[in-house]
Enzyme design. Sequence first.
Site, mmCIF file in Angstrom:
data_model
loop_
_atom_site.group_PDB
_atom_site.id
_atom_site.type_symbol
_atom_site.label_atom_id
_atom_site.label_comp_id
_atom_site.label_asym_id
_atom_site.label_seq_id
_atom_site.Cartn_x
_atom_site.Cartn_y
_atom_site.Cartn_z
ATOM 1 N N GLY A 116 52.840 -26.371 16.823
ATOM 2 C CA GLY A 116 51.488 -25.839 16.761
ATOM 3 C C GLY A 116 50.612 -26.611 15.795
ATOM 4 O O GLY A 116 51.011 -27.636 15.220
ATOM 5 N N ASN B 249 58.904 -22.311 20.826
ATOM 6 C CA ASN B 249 59.166 -22.011 22.239
ATOM 7 C C ASN B 249 58.109 -22.615 23.157
ATOM 8 O O ASN B 249 58.178 -22.470 24.380
ATOM 9 C CB ASN B 249 59.293 -20.507 22.483
ATOM 10 C CG ASN B 249 57.998 -19.753 22.237
ATOM 11 O OD1 ASN B 249 56.991 -20.325 21.795
ATOM 12 N ND2 ASN B 249 58.010 -18.451 22.518
ATOM 13 N N GLY C 116 52.387 -23.978 21.588
ATOM 14 C CA GLY C 116 52.519 -25.271 20.929
ATOM 15 C C GLY C 116 52.502 -26.418 21.925
ATOM 16 O O GLY C 116 52.585 -26.231 23.138
ATOM 17 N N TYR D 99 47.749 -8.496 16.959
ATOM 18 C CA TYR D 99 47.908 -9.587 15.991
ATOM 19 C C TYR D 99 47.851 -9.061 14.560
ATOM 20 O O TYR D 99 48.714 -9.360 13.737
ATOM 21 C CB TYR D 99 46.820 -10.636 16.217
ATOM 22 C CG TYR D 99 46.924 -11.855 15.329
ATOM 23 C CD1 TYR D 99 47.999 -12.734 15.459
ATOM 24 C CD2 TYR D 99 45.943 -12.137 14.383
ATOM 25 C CE1 TYR D 99 48.096 -13.866 14.663
ATOM 26 C CE2 TYR D 99 46.029 -13.268 13.580
ATOM 27 C CZ TYR D 99 47.108 -14.126 13.726
ATOM 28 O OH TYR D 99 47.204 -15.252 12.929
#
Length: 330
Positions: free
Chosen positions: A16, A38, A42, A151
């Site tokens: 990322g 994963n 990214g 989030y």
Amino acid sequence: MNTEEQKRILITGAAGFLGSHLCDRFILEGFHVIGMDNLITGDLRNISHLFKLPNFEFYQHDVSKFVHVPGRLDYVLHFASPASPIDYLRIPIQTLKVGSLGTHNLLGLAKSKSARILVASTSEVYGDPLVSPQSEEYWGNVNPVGPRGVYDEAKRFQEAITMAYHNFHGLETRIVRIFNTYGPRMRLNDGRALPTFIAQALEGENLTVFGDGTQTRSFCYVSDQIEGIYRLLLSDYSLPMNIGNPDEMTMNDMAKEIIALTGNASTVIYEKLPVDDPKQRRPDIEKAKRLLDWTPKINRQEGLQRTIDYYRSLPAEELKQKDFTYYNQR
């Protein structure tokens, strides 16, 4: 460096934006870096230049599942998580799982290896703040069931379980609350304000500001952010710490500044403000100044110019892959 002496560090979210810059920094510092991602948000291009190095290895893995890393570990950096509204609205369950199950797995790994762990929290734990600037002692104003709650609450839980491991197990833990950060390798299509503004300006389009544009943000250039994180990891401070740039400005002013720096004849248009969009975002960094001897070094004009130059270097078709249907001007 003798391989027996070389420090080993696991960095999750390695492909990322921040994770890849952290990989670069710890490689530069002589660490053996184990990257894990994963690739749900990214991009391997961010770390492809590291693959040829003997002190870098990469595993494609979801940390929400059991994490095994063979051999010694000295440090763990947990930076795996969707970080933009477009991402966590698209994959809300995965966002909650990486902040909860993923953090639990990595805390357990750090405990088993007697490693120090630093987890990436966020200014979003303050929600739509009722005080400004936001100090670490402010508890926040968060809607747990709003669209941003997946989030915000994942990160608040992450902080809580990290402190529980610290207090109950004596694990060496660090918590960084990251404020708005920008620079090369930010995805153009992640919906956040700065890459969207820059892409729109470079394409000669009008810049989309949500609300009336008077909401404020404070933007920190990525190299300053990485330096703050590095110093926090190596410090002896275990409570949450803000790392960000307190140079506050309105989104209207930011849009106009990007138009001026790109030299394009764009203008600003306005769309409806998303639900629970914070009105202010400005870090109190007195703790970082005092305990880490850290302050941002890159001024906004220099940082923006570097970022604009990076986006100009991308293939033309990538500029067209932006998505500003929903973002929260972070």
